[in-house]
Design a protein around this motif. Structure first.
Motif, mmCIF file in Angstrom:
data_model
loop_
_atom_site.group_PDB
_atom_site.id
_atom_site.type_symbol
_atom_site.label_atom_id
_atom_site.label_comp_id
_atom_site.label_asym_id
_atom_site.label_seq_id
_atom_site.Cartn_x
_atom_site.Cartn_y
_atom_site.Cartn_z
ATOM 1 N N ASP A 123 63.634 -5.420 107.517
ATOM 2 C CA ASP A 123 64.086 -4.155 106.934
ATOM 3 C C ASP A 123 63.803 -2.991 107.886
ATOM 4 O OD1 ASP A 123 64.896 -5.407 104.570
ATOM 5 O OD2 ASP A 123 62.903 -5.180 103.661
ATOM 6 N N ARG A 124 62.625 -3.029 108.484
ATOM 7 C CA ARG A 124 62.255 -1.960 109.424
ATOM 8 C C ARG A 124 63.214 -1.938 110.613
ATOM 9 N NH1 ARG A 124 56.388 -3.741 108.616
ATOM 10 N NH2 ARG A 124 55.759 -2.415 106.892
ATOM 11 N N ILE A 125 63.569 -3.114 111.096
ATOM 12 C CA ILE A 125 64.501 -3.201 112.225
ATOM 13 C C ILE A 125 65.863 -2.632 111.844
ATOM 14 C CG2 ILE A 125 65.783 -4.822 113.694
ATOM 15 C CD1 ILE A 125 63.209 -6.572 113.668
ATOM 16 N N GLN A 126 66.328 -2.938 110.622
ATOM 17 C CA GLN A 126 67.622 -2.411 110.164
ATOM 18 C C GLN A 126 67.582 -0.885 110.049
ATOM 19 O OE1 GLN A 126 68.145 -4.681 106.557
ATOM 20 N NE2 GLN A 126 69.435 -6.202 107.581
ATOM 21 N N ILE B 88 65.565 1.213 111.699
ATOM 22 C CA ILE B 88 65.509 1.783 113.048
ATOM 23 C C ILE B 88 66.885 1.715 113.705
ATOM 24 C CG2 ILE B 88 64.566 1.421 115.366
ATOM 25 C CD1 ILE B 88 61.925 0.570 113.931
ATOM 26 N N SER B 89 67.591 0.626 113.494
ATOM 27 C CA SER B 89 68.938 0.484 114.045
ATOM 28 C C SER B 89 69.886 1.533 113.457
ATOM 29 C CB SER B 89 69.453 -0.924 113.762
ATOM 30 O OG SER B 89 70.786 -1.039 114.158
ATOM 31 N N ALA B 90 69.816 1.712 112.141
ATOM 32 C CA ALA B 90 70.684 2.705 111.483
ATOM 33 C C ALA B 90 70.358 4.116 111.963
ATOM 34 C CB ALA B 90 70.528 2.610 109.964
ATOM 35 N N LEU B 91 69.069 4.421 112.101
ATOM 36 C CA LEU B 91 68.686 5.754 112.582
ATOM 37 C C LEU B 91 69.129 5.964 114.023
ATOM 38 C CD1 LEU B 91 65.135 6.102 110.993
ATOM 39 C CD2 LEU B 91 67.204 7.348 110.346
ATOM 40 N N SER B 92 69.050 4.935 114.835
ATOM 41 C CA SER B 92 69.519 5.035 116.225
ATOM 42 C C SER B 92 71.020 5.295 116.278
ATOM 43 C CB SER B 92 69.184 3.763 116.999
ATOM 44 O OG SER B 92 67.803 3.618 117.133
ATOM 45 N N ALA B 93 71.762 4.621 115.397
ATOM 46 C CA ALA B 93 73.211 4.828 115.345
ATOM 47 C C ALA B 93 73.519 6.263 114.928
ATOM 48 C CB ALA B 93 73.855 3.844 114.377
ATOM 49 N N ILE B 94 72.788 6.776 113.956
ATOM 50 C CA ILE B 94 72.995 8.161 113.512
ATOM 51 C C ILE B 94 72.664 9.121 114.651
ATOM 52 C CG2 ILE B 94 72.096 9.959 111.973
ATOM 53 C CD1 ILE B 94 71.875 7.746 109.812
ATOM 54 N N GLN B 95 71.581 8.849 115.365
ATOM 55 C CA GLN B 95 71.217 9.706 116.497
ATOM 56 C C GLN B 95 72.329 9.724 117.548
ATOM 57 O OE1 GLN B 95 67.720 8.452 118.630
ATOM 58 N NE2 GLN B 95 67.369 10.497 119.449
ATOM 59 N N ARG B 96 72.897 8.561 117.834
ATOM 60 C CA ARG B 96 74.003 8.492 118.808
ATOM 61 C C ARG B 96 75.220 9.269 118.305
ATOM 62 N NH1 ARG B 96 72.096 3.261 119.214
ATOM 63 N NH2 ARG B 96 73.682 2.476 117.784
ATOM 64 N N GLU B 97 75.541 9.118 117.010
ATOM 65 C CA GLU B 97 76.684 9.843 116.445
ATOM 66 C C GLU B 97 76.479 11.350 116.535
ATOM 67 O OE1 GLU B 97 78.159 8.653 112.550
ATOM 68 O OE2 GLU B 97 77.218 6.692 112.833
ATOM 69 N N LEU B 98 75.271 11.802 116.217
ATOM 70 C CA LEU B 98 74.986 13.239 116.288
ATOM 71 C C LEU B 98 75.072 13.745 117.723
ATOM 72 C CD1 LEU B 98 72.056 13.592 113.737
ATOM 73 C CD2 LEU B 98 74.354 14.558 113.526
ATOM 74 N N ALA B 99 74.565 12.977 118.662
ATOM 75 C CA ALA B 99 74.637 13.374 120.072
ATOM 76 C C ALA B 99 76.092 13.476 120.515
ATOM 77 C CB ALA B 99 73.866 12.382 120.938
ATOM 78 N N GLU B 100 76.913 12.518 120.088
ATOM 79 C CA GLU B 100 78.336 12.539 120.441
ATOM 80 C C GLU B 100 79.038 13.751 119.813
ATOM 81 O OE1 GLU B 100 81.835 11.668 122.226
ATOM 82 O OE2 GLU B 100 79.885 10.770 122.640
ATOM 83 N N LEU B 101 78.749 14.007 118.537
ATOM 84 C CA LEU B 101 79.338 15.175 117.877
ATOM 85 C C LEU B 101 78.916 16.466 118.567
ATOM 86 C CD1 LEU B 101 79.013 14.268 114.103
ATOM 87 C CD2 LEU B 101 81.115 14.549 115.409
#
Length: 109
Positions: A82-85, A87-100
């Motif tokens: 669960d922790r890995i999922q 962290i993965s979701a938060l990393s994806a959100i961070q990438r999306e925000l950086a791209e935006l």
């Protein structure tokens, strides 16, 4: 910021008042008088930038994802997977925000 507690009352004729209002560069006469007489700049209200509706939708989607993650964190015990999922979701959100941010910063670099 120091609180304004003192009141100054002045009397003016109708023509004096009209002249003050006409000279004023501010919507409120007291604000203009403070600036004019004391050189005290009042804090400016920031202009609200126009936001692209598509960007607003993307940000709302990211916010929804964060809410789902927070809800999940608060509702169950965590296993390593669960922790890995999360962290993965938060990393994806961070990438999306950086791209935006990159797409909407107005910086062409």
């Amino acid at each position: 910021m120091e609180k304004r507690e003192k009141i100054i009352k002045i009397r003016a004729t109708e023509s004096e008042y009209s002249d003050l209002v006409e000279r004023s560069t501010k919507p409120r006469l007291a604000e203009w008088m403070r600036e004019f007489c004391l050189g005290a700049k009042s804090p400016r209200a920031r202009n609200i930038p126009q936001i692209d509706p598509d960007l607003l939708r993307q940000l709302a989607g990211i916010g929804n994802n964060l809410n789902q993650i927070a809800r999940a964190i608060n509702s169950q015990e965590w296993k390593p997977v669960d922790r890995i999922q999360v962290i993965s979701a938060l990393s994806a959100i961070q990438r999306e925000l950086a791209e935006l941010k990159r797409e909407n910063s107005g910086d062409d670099s």
